[in-house]
Design an enzyme around this catalytic site. Structure first.
Site, PDB file in Angstrom:
ATOM      1  N   GLU A  78     -88.110  -3.825  26.822  1.00  0.00           N
ATOM      2  CA  GLU A  78     -88.235  -3.312  25.452  1.00  0.00           C
ATOM      3  C   GLU A  78     -87.482  -1.995  25.260  1.00  0.00           C
ATOM      4  OE1 GLU A  78     -91.975  -1.857  22.702  1.00  0.00           O
ATOM      5  OE2 GLU A  78     -92.297  -3.444  24.179  1.00  0.00           O
ATOM      6  N   ASP A  79     -87.450  -1.146  26.294  1.00  0.00           N
ATOM      7  CA  ASP A  79     -86.929   0.216  26.134  1.00  0.00           C
ATOM      8  C   ASP A  79     -85.586   0.481  26.800  1.00  0.00           C
ATOM      9  OD1 ASP A  79     -89.183   0.847  24.700  1.00  0.00           O
ATOM     10  OD2 ASP A  79     -90.269   1.679  26.406  1.00  0.00           O
TER      11      ASP A  79
END
Length: 705
Positions: A78-79
């Site tokens: 996600e990051d």
């Protein structure tokens, strides 16, 4: 605050106590650091604290190696630029599946909003849990650390996250039996959502504890002395009810702090199950038990495997005292839930262990998951998270159901076909209706009949579980598909004759071209495609239409009867009694033709197949005498009321065909159903206005719904 290096050392130390080789965990730490330290938005140091804290929480639960690694890597996709393929190549498909289930969706339709996004992410989480339930354990650890640091979020987001925690994640922790996480999640969310109530309850509990500390010490010493005299070794410790539980009990049961008997208590932890029952007898010999307060969760464990004996006695100085009695193994399950014995089971993976939990199978066994809506899946999961009751079959088997579940919910939980053919039930030996709500400990016997063709639509009004509602809806969807094919034969046989085709030949042609038969027929019935165009696509040479016929989707004008639509008889629905120029739709009913409803009728929402209609399509619709309509009137009863209502109909020029009156004696009301001829909605509005002038009239509606 501990540094990243200190957290890493602590994690490796904790996991090495039950995982023989921590090399893969070391590799995951290095992998996460490499991914996070490459970010320019924040320092890697800041990024690494959260996954390390999550992994430490998982280690406290004795989570397996793959779950620990997933906790370390749950944010990297996600990051960072890391992909799921990178994770699979380095740590295997199981870890990749866990991380995928924990990764939030990046692309959502515009206007989805925070609530909509959370629903979609929950759906993704639940579908991942269907493949590997360990994803829920990792998510709970992630949410717990989020709640521990919630003060760093903006106030509005704090409220949203805390509410979701109370609604979803704390109940999930409860159902998995991870009470240690559940209690902390609830209290942190309680403090965030209701800070004033939190401080008030906290002060009450602290004040109460001051007066009971000496009582607890005295009771503890007395039990230890009694156990030693019997040569039994055990641990006796005090326990305090957590604040949110106190708050909900005071709120829902309207109790004062003095009426909560289990606010403080003692817990006895022994070696064997037999010793637990002996200790129960010893406790009851010391202090008299309060009737109705004994609960044996050893003989009858909760669905999340929780086992313990609970009793409340009139303890020292005449104060109520709750005592819990369990073995060390039961205590570990009570604290850590399904994760408690992962580290001690040889040859059994945590994944397979979790998959044996019946309620997880029921929750995550989605039928046709690709077509399930977000709300349907979320509703199925949330249904399982409600407070449960345990009831018995005639053979003594235990069935877990959410509180408020009915006899019919019980029948469908036993087996789908039993639910479909249920005609009656006995609860504790007495006959009860199918909508009877069950209570803890009920013995339920379901009576079925082969003569019953299937469920009733009315059942959807009172079943409480998503499981039962889904099975009933599936039955009607399947039946409607069968009826659709039967009805389509009647509707298409004559139009197909002009092309020299029989209905069966037409179906065979659709099959040969791999055309979805149901969709094709439904589009024809709804006038969304024409028979000519369908046949052309099938390779049939369509002749020019004969002059005296009009090419329509299904039938020709001469085939239409005075009271029909596209060649099929129709009638106006009694539930809503539609009138021109209201928007209308048709519902095909086998053997009854088409039933015409107002588009806003609530029964339209429950229908799986509807036909868009206009009043011009209804043959014989331009009836000078009007349409037969049911008017429902609710009014306060008085002498001469019916005569006055009848005069209103006469003044408005409406001819009453039939009147039915029901009296509600307790409230002194009348429910009057008047069957009358009306030409359009203007006639109804005029009547509505006149009746509304009468002070006794409570409600006037068109139709019986």
């Amino acid at each position: 605050m501990d540094s990243v290096e200190e957290l890493e050392r602590q994690l490796l130390k904790n996991t090495s106590s039950y995982i023989n080789n921590t090399d893969h965990i070391k590799k995951a730490i290095s992998f996460a650091e490499h991914a996070h330290y490459g970010q320019k938005r924040r320092s890697g140091e800041e990024y690494m604290v959260h996954p390390l804290r999550v992994a430490l929480i998982l280690a406290e639960l004795y989570a397996d190696e793959e779950s620990i690694i997933a906790g370390l890597l749950h944010d990297v996709v996600e990051d960072t630029e890391v992909t799921l393929k990178d994770i699979e190549d380095n740590f295997g498909s199981d870890v990749a599946l866990l991380v995928d289930g924990l990764t939030k969706l990046r692309k959502l339709p515009k206007g989805t909003g925070w609530e909509g996004a959370q629903k979609e992410n929950l759906r993704k989480l639940f579908l991942s849990a269907a493949e590997d339930p360990r994803v829920i354990i990792v998510k709970l650890a992630d949410r717990l650390h989020n709640m521990r640091t919630i003060q760093y979020l903006p106030p509005d987001k704090q409220k949203r996250v805390a509410k979701e925690t109370l609604d979803v994640y704390a109940p999930l922790a409860h159902r998995l039996g991870v009470y240690r996480i559940r209690w902390e999640l609830e209290d942190l969310a309680f403090k965030t959502l209701y800070p004033e109530q939190y401080e008030y309850i906290s002060a009450l509990v602290n004040q109460k504890l001051k007066g009971q500390k000496e009582v607890i010490r005295e009771a503890k010493a007395k039990i230890e002395e009694t156990l030693a005299a019997r040569g039994m070794k055990g641990t006796v410790e005090g326990r305090v009810k957590h604040l949110y539980s106190v708050y909900t009990k005071m709120l829902t049961q309207n109790k004062t702090i003095d009426e909560i008997f289990d606010l403080v208590g003692l817990r006895l932890i022994l070696d064997t199950e037999e010793e637990c029952y002996v200790a129960l007898g010893l406790v009851h010999s010391l202090w008299p038990p309060i009737p109705g307060r004994l609960k044996d969760y050893i003989a009858l464990p909760k669905p999340n495997f929780y086992q313990s004996l609970h009793t409340t006695v009139i303890g020292p100085r005449g104060l109520p005292l709750e005592v819990q009695i369990r073995t060390w193994q039961m205590h570990e399950v009570a604290e850590y839930g399904v994760a408690a014995h992962w580290a001690y089971k040889e040859g059994v993976s945590p994944k397979s262990d979790l998959e044996r939990i019946n309620w997880l199978k029921q929750v995550f066994a989605f039928e046709d998951e690709k077509v399930k809506s977000t709300d349907e899946i979320t509703r199925a999961v949330m249904d399982t998270l409600k407070e449960e009751i345990l009831v018995f079959t005639p053979k003594g088997d235990v069935i877990s159901l959410p509180k408020g579940a009915t006899v019919l919910d019980f029948a469908y939980r036993i087996h789908t076909e039993i639910g479909h053919h249920t005609v009656g039930a006995r609860v504790n030996g007495g006959w009860v209706p199918l909508d009877k709500e069950l209570e803890m400990g009920d013995r339920v016997e379901v009576v079925t009949s082969k003569n019953r063709s299937g469920p009733s639509l009315e059942w959807l009004d009172f079943v409480k579980t998503a499981h039962a509602a889904d099975k009933i809806n599936n039955w009607f969807r399947k039946r409607d598909r069968q009826e659709l094919l039967e009805d389509s034969r009647k509707m298409l046989e004559d139009p197909l004759k002009k092309y020299g085709l029989t209905y069966q030949e037409f179906i065979d042609m659709l099959k040969a071209k791999n055309v979805n038969i149901e969709n094709a027929i439904l589009n024809l019935i709804k006038n969304q495609s024409s028979l000519d165009s369908v046949l052309k696509n099938l390779g049939v040479v369509v002749a020019e239409p004969v002059e005296e016929t009009v090419d329509t989707a299904v039938a020709t004008k001469p085939a239409l009867s005075p009271n029909s639509v596209i060649g099929v008889p129709y009638r106006l629905a009694k539930c809503c009694s539609p009138l021109p120029p209201e928007e209308i739709v048709g519902i095909v009913e086998s053997g009854h033709g088409i039933v015409v409803h107002a588009a806003t009728c609530k029964n339209v929402n429950n229908a799986s197949k509807t036909i868009a209609l206009t009043w011009d399509q209804l043959q014989g619709s331009k009836n000078k005498d009007g349409y037969s309509v049911d008017i429902k009137i609710t009014a306060k009863d008085r002498l001469g009321l019916l005569a006055d209502i009848g005069s209103v109909f006469a003044v408005t020029g409406l001819n009453i065909e039939k009147v039915t009156v029901q009296r509600k004696q307790k409230v002194e009301q009348l429910k009057i159903i008047v069957q009358v001829k009306m030409r359009n909605v203007d006639d109804f509005q005029m009547l509505f206005n006149k009746l509304s002038e009468m002070p006794e009239i409570i409600e006037v509606t068109k139709g019986k719904q």
